[in-house]
Design an enzyme around this catalytic site. Sequence first.
Site, mmCIF file in Angstrom:
data_model
loop_
_atom_site.group_PDB
_atom_site.id
_atom_site.type_symbol
_atom_site.label_atom_id
_atom_site.label_comp_id
_atom_site.label_asym_id
_atom_site.label_seq_id
_atom_site.Cartn_x
_atom_site.Cartn_y
_atom_site.Cartn_z
ATOM 1 N NE ARG A 179 -52.975 -3.363 9.520
ATOM 2 C CZ ARG A 179 -51.744 -3.519 10.013
ATOM 3 N NH1 ARG A 179 -51.337 -4.713 10.365
ATOM 4 N NH2 ARG A 179 -50.933 -2.497 10.163
ATOM 5 C CG ASP A 234 -53.835 3.471 3.536
ATOM 6 O OD1 ASP A 234 -53.501 2.471 4.194
ATOM 7 O OD2 ASP A 234 -53.014 4.276 3.066
ATOM 8 N NE ARG A 271 -56.678 -5.773 -0.522
ATOM 9 C CZ ARG A 271 -55.927 -5.757 -1.600
ATOM 10 N NH1 ARG A 271 -56.493 -5.786 -2.779
ATOM 11 N NH2 ARG A 271 -54.620 -5.721 -1.541
ATOM 12 N NE ARG A 280 -53.980 -8.866 1.441
ATOM 13 C CZ ARG A 280 -54.592 -9.434 0.428
ATOM 14 N NH1 ARG A 280 -55.171 -10.611 0.588
ATOM 15 N NH2 ARG A 280 -54.633 -8.859 -0.748
ATOM 16 C CE1 TYR A 330 -45.786 4.691 3.698
ATOM 17 C CE2 TYR A 330 -46.842 5.510 5.690
ATOM 18 C CZ TYR A 330 -46.407 4.454 4.911
ATOM 19 O OH TYR A 330 -46.592 3.163 5.347
#
Length: 647
Positions: A326, A375, A339, A330, A452
């Site tokens: 990552r 992702d 974003r 952010r 998931y």
Amino acid sequence: MSGLRIVSFESRRSREMSSLIRQSGAEALVAPSMQEVPLHENQEALAFGKKLLTGNIDLVLFTTGVGVKALLDVVGTQCPDERVLHALKKIPLIARGPKTMEALREKGLAHALPVIDPATWRDVLTAVDQLGPVQGKTVAVQEYGTANEELLDGLADRGAKVLRVPVYRWTLPEDTEPLRQALHAVIGGQADIVLFTNSNQIQQVLRFAQEEGLEKEFRDGLRQTVVASVGPVCTEFLDEYGVPVDLQPEQPKMANLVEEATRRGPGLLERKRRAEERKSENAGKKSIEVTPSSAPPFPRSSLENSPFMKACRREPTPYTPVWLMRQAGRYMKEYRDVRDRHSFLDLCKDSDLATEVTVYAVKRLGVDAAIIFSDILVLVEPMGLSLEYAKGDGPVIHNPIREAGDVARLAAVHDGDGLEFVYEAIRKTRKELPSHIPLIGFAGAPFTLASYMIEGKGARNFIHTKSLMYNAPDAWKRLMNKIADSLIGYLNAQIKAGAQAVQLFDSWVGCLSPEDYRRYVLPYSRQVIAGIRPGTPVIHFGTETAMLLELMKEAGSSVIGIDWRVELDSAWKRLGDVAIQGNLDPAVLFSEVPEIRRQAKRILDQAADRPGHIFNLGHGVLPNTPVGHVKALVDAVHELSVRGHRP
């Protein structure tokens, strides 16, 4: 060495190099590749002098002995020497290398802090840190020919106000005939060993070869010789320009370089020429057609010999490579700005935006590998599931798999179909990245993807997943086989598009017992890894997997990624002959820089210079992490891990 012919492009010490080669018994062809031209109308140097005399310089980095004299000569044209030297005696000085230190001593400036060989930009930054914080201070850097961007970025990241002071530029020598003869010796197979003793020689030599229309022939000729580099800085430059290095001495000195070439050169030369002969024989027997879509638009040798790729193969590296999970996220303002204008899925599916954030993170942090921005869940849509990233809730699958009948409606993705936006992002990113920076593709591992798909969103106890696994083992097997088949095609398509390595993220597998992992997960992880294109490094990463490491190794990956819940040396002792990636706690990046450096050193000490260590976090960079702290970690890993010179 008797009978061998050695080419060197040494300029300033060409006579000394000729003597060293002749003493070894070899024939010397020393062709100076560059000359230093002082900048007589040097406004930057004069501005430096004025700031120095008015007390507005807090630290000076001198990078060459010749540069010390050139800079003081220029400043002396407008400022009295005694005033300049008096001002320099009042502030800290750093001397890169012994010749720089000697030049400063001759001027009465013996208080300078010396940076010992190999005196890389990382070593210089370590010396800066030894003198204390430079936040808000003006640091002057005497440059030698070209700017060292990594050094300048490292100072800026520490909050310094950087004043660049160039003193001369490099150009080709006035007499280029020896250089021309050296080129033709390499091209004509009349050179056995080629020595590079300066990080910018390759740039000058290739520039001249290009002007002569001989660059391709010269590069081809180098493949028939032993290429020797004086040290890690020079090796990095050669790698960047696509020239693989065959040997490098432990100590970056000319005498050591010639001695190492004497000891290892003949054997390396024989093996290298045999390998080239075999390639030629195979090429004559069988032609391999490479389509434009699969032909990499980058120098393969530079990538394959990068520190990251070498570490994946458990080969020695000049320093420990580092990248971060990552690393585009952010915590970076530039990412947040993107974003704010685009949803997460839109960002993943826009190849231009994905390329932008991937490449920016690499250049901002100075890491040794990129990972494509995407992702793990983009694969579930072409398999027939409805995916949404709900604000505040993360990923949500609206039609999860809950019972055996649901598995039948799930499609297997053949050859990575339906994910062209990922491959296009990889192709574009590969073109935008520096030629020596590998690109990592990735996907979710079979268990994490299955979880998931079954839970529909993030879970704590995995009740639905384990219920299907225990109560409907046949359905579980069909589900895992579909996922595994899809992953093989997906990851190989990423490799074909331009990824040099791939990582499998098994973020949730730590919820299983070793027995459950062996029975319900290991066969499918092994199936995926075995199906990936041979020769491609595979990193197998999981969290909370301290009890599963040996089983993960059985899956067959070249690199095991570990989190911070297990000590790196303990994990390596258990795993044996495998590369390891990890494993700093991401929360450490919220501490002050000295603590970050201490924690990085602790992990590097546990690795103990064993080949095959890739430094990373134990999970991804957390939101709100200070960017400067992330950059400080990368710099610390580079500085503290230079082989044989760790503070």
